[in-house]
Each structure stands twice: as C-alpha cells, then as structure tokens.
Design an enzyme around this catalytic site. Sequence first.
Site, PDB file in Angstrom:
ATOM      1  N   LYS A 159      43.262  44.971  34.498  1.00  0.00           N
ATOM      2  CA  LYS A 159      43.388  43.823  33.591  1.00  0.00           C
ATOM      3  C   LYS A 159      42.175  43.741  32.699  1.00  0.00           C
ATOM      4  O   LYS A 159      41.083  44.212  33.053  1.00  0.00           O
ATOM      5  CB  LYS A 159      43.576  42.502  34.357  1.00  0.00           C
ATOM      6  CG  LYS A 159      42.390  42.052  35.224  1.00  0.00           C
ATOM      7  CD  LYS A 159      41.316  41.271  34.510  1.00  0.00           C
ATOM      8  CE  LYS A 159      40.109  41.033  35.410  1.00  0.00           C
ATOM      9  NZ  LYS A 159      38.878  40.644  34.734  1.00  0.00           N
ATOM     10  N   SER A 204      40.766  44.363  43.015  1.00  0.00           N
ATOM     11  CA  SER A 204      41.886  43.413  43.142  1.00  0.00           C
ATOM     12  C   SER A 204      43.213  44.142  42.998  1.00  0.00           C
ATOM     13  O   SER A 204      44.184  43.834  43.701  1.00  0.00           O
ATOM     14  CB  SER A 204      41.792  42.336  42.061  1.00  0.00           C
ATOM     15  OG  SER A 204      40.564  41.662  42.162  1.00  0.00           O
ATOM     16  N   ALA A 205      43.259  45.127  42.090  1.00  0.00           N
ATOM     17  CA  ALA A 205      44.479  45.922  41.906  1.00  0.00           C
ATOM     18  C   ALA A 205      44.808  46.655  43.207  1.00  0.00           C
ATOM     19  O   ALA A 205      45.974  46.704  43.616  1.00  0.00           O
ATOM     20  CB  ALA A 205      44.293  46.914  40.765  1.00  0.00           C
ATOM     21  N   ASP A 245      41.490  37.505  41.263  1.00  0.00           N
ATOM     22  CA  ASP A 245      42.254  38.337  40.324  1.00  0.00           C
ATOM     23  C   ASP A 245      43.437  39.052  40.977  1.00  0.00           C
ATOM     24  O   ASP A 245      44.171  39.768  40.300  1.00  0.00           O
ATOM     25  CB  ASP A 245      41.342  39.412  39.704  1.00  0.00           C
ATOM     26  CG  ASP A 245      40.297  38.818  38.766  1.00  0.00           C
ATOM     27  OD1 ASP A 245      40.506  37.696  38.266  1.00  0.00           O
ATOM     28  OD2 ASP A 245      39.278  39.489  38.537  1.00  0.00           O
ATOM     29  N   VAL A 263      35.413  51.389  38.757  1.00  0.00           N
ATOM     30  CA  VAL A 263      34.887  50.598  39.873  1.00  0.00           C
ATOM     31  C   VAL A 263      33.766  49.701  39.342  1.00  0.00           C
ATOM     32  O   VAL A 263      32.949  50.149  38.538  1.00  0.00           O
ATOM     33  CB  VAL A 263      34.355  51.545  40.974  1.00  0.00           C
ATOM     34  CG1 VAL A 263      33.712  50.761  42.104  1.00  0.00           C
ATOM     35  CG2 VAL A 263      35.483  52.412  41.499  1.00  0.00           C
TER      36      VAL A 263
HETATM   37  O1  C5P Z   1      37.454  35.681  43.924  1.00  0.00           O
HETATM   38  P1  C5P Z   1      36.590  36.883  43.888  1.00  0.00           P
HETATM   39  O2  C5P Z   1      36.193  37.367  45.257  1.00  0.00           O
HETATM   40  O3  C5P Z   1      37.141  37.985  43.025  1.00  0.00           O
HETATM   41  O4  C5P Z   1      35.254  36.428  43.173  1.00  0.00           O
HETATM   42  C1  C5P Z   1      34.072  37.179  43.269  1.00  0.00           C
HETATM   43  C2  C5P Z   1      32.885  36.314  42.897  1.00  0.00           C
HETATM   44  O5  C5P Z   1      32.919  36.004  41.507  1.00  0.00           O
HETATM   45  C3  C5P Z   1      32.814  34.966  43.587  1.00  0.00           C
HETATM   46  O6  C5P Z   1      32.168  35.066  44.814  1.00  0.00           O
HETATM   47  C4  C5P Z   1      31.996  34.135  42.582  1.00  0.00           C
HETATM   48  O7  C5P Z   1      30.634  34.419  42.703  1.00  0.00           O
HETATM   49  C5  C5P Z   1      32.459  34.683  41.255  1.00  0.00           C
HETATM   50  N1  C5P Z   1      33.561  33.880  40.677  1.00  0.00           N
HETATM   51  C6  C5P Z   1      33.278  32.636  40.165  1.00  0.00           C
HETATM   52  N2  C5P Z   1      34.282  31.880  39.621  1.00  0.00           N
HETATM   53  C7  C5P Z   1      35.539  32.369  39.560  1.00  0.00           C
HETATM   54  C8  C5P Z   1      35.854  33.644  40.070  1.00  0.00           C
HETATM   55  C9  C5P Z   1      34.830  34.387  40.626  1.00  0.00           C
HETATM   56  O8  C5P Z   1      32.136  32.173  40.206  1.00  0.00           O
HETATM   57  N3  C5P Z   1      36.489  31.622  39.029  1.00  0.00           N
END
Ligand code: C5P
Length: 305
Positions: free
Chosen positions: A12, A107-108, A140, A99
């Site tokens: 994405k 996420s994919a 994601d 990566v």
């Molecule tokens: O949800 P995910 O594990 O992909 O997010 C990785 C990191 O990105 C989170 O731990 C956070 O630090 C940051 N993040 C954020 N706000 C979001 C999505 C991600 O601060 N909406």
Amino acid sequence: MMGAATARVPAKINLHLGVGPLREDGYHELSTVFCALSLYDDVTVRAAEEFSLTVRGEGRREVPTDRENLAARAVALLAERAGVADPTVAIEIEKQIPVAGGMAGGSADAAGALLAAARLWRLDTERDALMEIAAELGSDVPFALLGGAALGSNRGEQLLPTLHRGELHWVIVLAKTGLSTPAVYHELDRLRTGRGETVPPPARPDALMQAIASGDVHAVAPLLHNELQPAALSLQPLLRRTLRAGAEAGALAGLVSGSGPTCAFLCTDAEAAVAVAAELSGHGVAKAVRTAHGPVPGARLVPVP
Ligand code: C5P
C-alpha cells in the site's frame, strides 16, 4: 491433515496521511487514504510437523523468521480464535514489497497468512471476523485484506472503501536503509512539540477522494500529502534528494510512502512511469526502482507454487 494454500497480497501507499495528536494508548488518530499497489508478497501456509518460516526475495535478511514474525502471529491468533486443534504450519514468504519501507510489507504478510491459513484449515471465518483479527495484528493489516482504495480512520484500521476509476501509475524508489514506523511517529511528535504546536484532529481529505473517484491523475497529483514526511526527512535527510530527482525526472508529484523511506512518484501514464523509473535508476539515490499501478484488489488466493 496435510495441504497448503497461498495468498497474494499487495503493498500500500498512503495518498493522504493526516496525523492527529499522540493518544493515551501510544497511537495517533489518522485520516488516511490507502491505495493498494501492484507490488506483491506471496504467502504460503503448509500443514507441517514443526513450525518454520522462510523468506525469499526483497530484503529477506531483515525479516525475522521466528514466531515473532507478524505472519506467524497471524496464524497463531487465527488458530486460537477458530479453535484449530493442530495449528502447526510452515510459512513461506516470497517478497516483492520492501522491508521497513512504509509500504506495509509486514502487514501484507500477516493478511496473506490469515487468508491462506483460513483456506488450509477450511474455516468459514466470516470476513468481518477476519478483519477484526487483522486489526488486532496491526493498523495496516485490514487494508491489505481489503485492497482497492479506502479511507482509513482511528489507527488506520477502520476502513471505508472509496470509489476509484482507472489506474494510477507510479514509480517506487526503495531506499538503501529502512525506517522504523514507531521511530518516525516519535520524530513527528518531537518536531511538533519543538514548535509548540497544538495538533488538531486530522481532517477528511474530501477533495482527494473526489479526484480518485474521477480517475483524473492531474487532479490527484497536487492533492497527495503525507504529514509523516517531515519526520521521515528529518531522520533520513537524503530522501530530499530522491524527491527532487523524481520531480526533475518528470513525475507529476512525489511523496514519502507512509512512514518511509520508500518514495512514490505519480506519473501521467504507464509509459511516463517507465521513463521516470529509467531516469531515476541512473541517479544512484536508491537501492532499487520499480514501477507499479493501483488501486489493485486486496489479498486473494492463488495456486500454490
Ligand atoms: O499498528 P502497528 O503495529 O502497525 O503500528 C506500529 C507503530 O506505529 C505503533 O506502535 C505506533 O508507534 C505507530 N502508530 C501510531 N499511530 C497509528 C499507527 C501506528 O502512532 N495510527
């Protein structure tokens, strides 16, 4: 029960990424427009005697191959929720998605693992339930299942599919070193605090959504916007050179993809994208340069290789 299933999952980019203030839970409120692109990871899940995870292709050395890999966690969470008696699997990931590139490669892989494991175990998990598990795994992951173009809110996991017409043509420039998503969000908070800003909640990018619905690339180009970009540039100043090189090569617009460091350049058509990619390949600003188009559909099952 032996067998295997393979899912193909798109990368994405965020055509718009509006970031609100840091929340109590450590996340940021987002208003984002996701677009699925024609760079794919293939995830195969096989019934096995013992757990294993192998990665081939783009950036494979940087991907963890233990149970901490998001694809392995996806399979484990689905098995737990669905009450699968023997959830031991071998996972094989064939990567095209960079990566730590800001294109949701991890996420994919999680989305692909969910879909492939659900097929392997012949689960009739409802789409909504699968989306809920996806959201638990990462912000994601639901979009990787959905694909197309969508407005994302909350952490990015609440999705509203948006109308889109035609295809947008992109040049994707992979940087030599990755960026960690939390580090980039942290840098944004630091820059904002330094400026003493009060951060408003992110606004919905209505004009961009209309432009995507119209399929007019010239209407889309000036509306591309990423509020994480200054933070990514602060951590990797060389990305400014990449953005400048893309503009000079003839792209309509360019931006850092998500938390970066991958940069995406929108081009008039497929032919222009090939020309811009050729020009950028000679610049030495990147690890690799690819062309891609989107929106494309989300994760889908394909024949096992
Ligand atoms: O949800 P995910 O594990 O992909 O997010 C990785 C990191 O990105 C989170 O731990 C956070 O630090 C940051 N993040 C954020 N706000 C979001 C999505 C991600 O601060 N909406």
